[in-house]
Design an enzyme around this catalytic site. Structure first.
Site, short mmCIF file in Angstrom:
data_model
loop_
_atom_site.label_atom_id
_atom_site.label_comp_id
_atom_site.label_asym_id
_atom_site.label_seq_id
_atom_site.Cartn_x
_atom_site.Cartn_y
_atom_site.Cartn_z
N SER A 1 103.25 7.93 65.59
CA SER A 1 102.72 8.98 65.01
C SER A 1 103.52 10.37 64.95
O SER A 1 104.41 10.59 66.22
CB SER A 1 101.42 9.49 65.37
OG SER A 1 100.44 8.59 65.36
N ARG B 1 91.57 1.16 65.76
CA ARG B 1 91.58 2.19 66.63
C ARG B 1 90.41 2.46 66.96
O ARG B 1 89.65 3.18 66.60
CB ARG B 1 92.22 3.31 65.56
CG ARG B 1 92.12 4.75 66.21
CD ARG B 1 92.84 5.75 65.36
NE ARG B 1 93.14 7.07 65.65
CZ ARG B 1 91.89 7.98 65.87
NH1 ARG B 1 90.61 7.53 65.63
NH2 ARG B 1 92.08 9.23 66.42
N LYS C 1 89.53 12.79 63.19
CA LYS C 1 90.22 12.93 64.59
C LYS C 1 90.10 14.10 65.24
O LYS C 1 90.43 15.02 64.80
CB LYS C 1 91.60 12.50 64.34
CG LYS C 1 92.55 12.61 65.46
CD LYS C 1 94.05 12.12 65.00
CE LYS C 1 95.02 12.28 66.28
NZ LYS C 1 95.09 11.44 67.23
N1 3NM Z 1 95.70 10.29 62.81
P1 3NM Z 1 90.75 10.30 57.85
S1 3NM Z 1 94.94 11.84 61.14
C1 3NM Z 1 93.90 8.63 62.91
O1 3NM Z 1 97.40 13.36 62.07
C2 3NM Z 1 94.48 9.78 62.40
O2 3NM Z 1 98.14 11.65 63.31
C3 3NM Z 1 96.00 11.39 62.46
O3 3NM Z 1 91.08 9.64 59.00
C4 3NM Z 1 97.24 12.16 62.59
O4 3NM Z 1 91.63 9.18 56.58
C5 3NM Z 1 93.75 10.68 61.73
O5 3NM Z 1 89.41 10.09 57.85
C6 3NM Z 1 92.39 10.49 60.87
O6 3NM Z 1 90.95 11.64 57.46
C7 3NM Z 1 92.47 9.97 59.57
#
Ligand code: 3NM
Length: 215
Positions: free
Chosen positions: A110, A39, A139
């Site tokens: 997603s 990503r 994000k």
């Molecule tokens: N997608 P971390 S949250 C890539 O809500 C991504 O769809 C999300 O990173 C969504 O594990 C997210 O550091 C970030 O919180 C996840």
């Protein structure tokens, strides 16, 4: 099969890493990740040939260890590399169209609620990624936190959908996430920001596998 692969899904791009992404991935693979998503997003993300080259090298490492390699939101890149699959968000290329383009490669979508899960399944998604479960630092445009209750809600209505939870998941919360009904956890910072990536990944793997066995 898919439910096993989702167990410990590592998501990463160069922006998330404080050291060489290839080394980060090697250590995470050594620690036991079951799937990987490239990503390359956010401020300072690589583009063009640089992005392609990094993807190619990360893919090579996954292939050598039989870890499915999924590309985030770049169907052309996934097709050019012959990656194992593609992951798209609600604002990316429509899932139906992506499915048409990729044939039987893995398709992840997603989602944030049950309606989006049903739409993803209608587009023949192989799995859904639900988030953000908790607040995330990884994000910028993350939606409102949906919490563990959204996992339970979706699981109650879609008993069999392969579902991976994402957003702010840590060693401290992984067990609750699986108990709520997720088939796995997808993480960026819980692995990328760890001081000892391999050991941290092993701990996450153990928690997920133990909790899945208990359930
Ligand atoms: N997608 P971390 S949250 C890539 O809500 C991504 O769809 C999300 O990173 C969504 O594990 C997210 O550091 C970030 O919180 C996840």
């Amino acid at each position: 099969m898919m439910k096993h692969m989702l167990s410990l899904y590592f998501v990463m791009g160069s922006v998330d890493c404080t050291k060489n992404p290839l080394v980060v991935l090697d250590e995470a693979i050594e620690g036991g990740i079951t799937m990987f998503q490239f990503r390359e997003k956010g401020k300072g993300a690589l583009t063009g040939l640089e992005k392609y080259r990094l993807a190619e090298q990360l893919f090579e490492r996954c292939r050598a260890r039989n870890i499915p390699f999924i590309v985030n939101d770049d169907v052309d890149l996934a097709l050019a590399l012959q990656a194992d699959g593609i992951h798209v968000g609600q604002e990316d290329e429509a899932a139906e169209r992506v499915r048409d383009r990729i044939g039987n490669k893995y398709l992840g979508v997603s989602v944030h609620n049950l309606t989006e899960v049903k739409k993803a399944l209608a587009a023949h998604a192989d799995y859904v990624g639900l988030g953000p479960i908790f607040p995330t630092v990884s994000k910028d445009d993350a939606k409102q936190v949906c919490g563990l209750t959204m996992i339970e809600h979706i699981r109650a209505h879609e008993k069999h959908v392969p579902l991976v939870a994402i957003g702010g998941i840590t060693e401290q919360t992984a067990e609750q996430v699986i108990k709520a009904g997720a088939d796995g956890i997808a993480v960026i910072s819980a692995i990328c920001r760890a001081e000892h990536i391999c050991e941290q990944t092993k701990r996450l793997y153990e928690i997920v596998m133990r909790t899945k066995q208990e359930g």
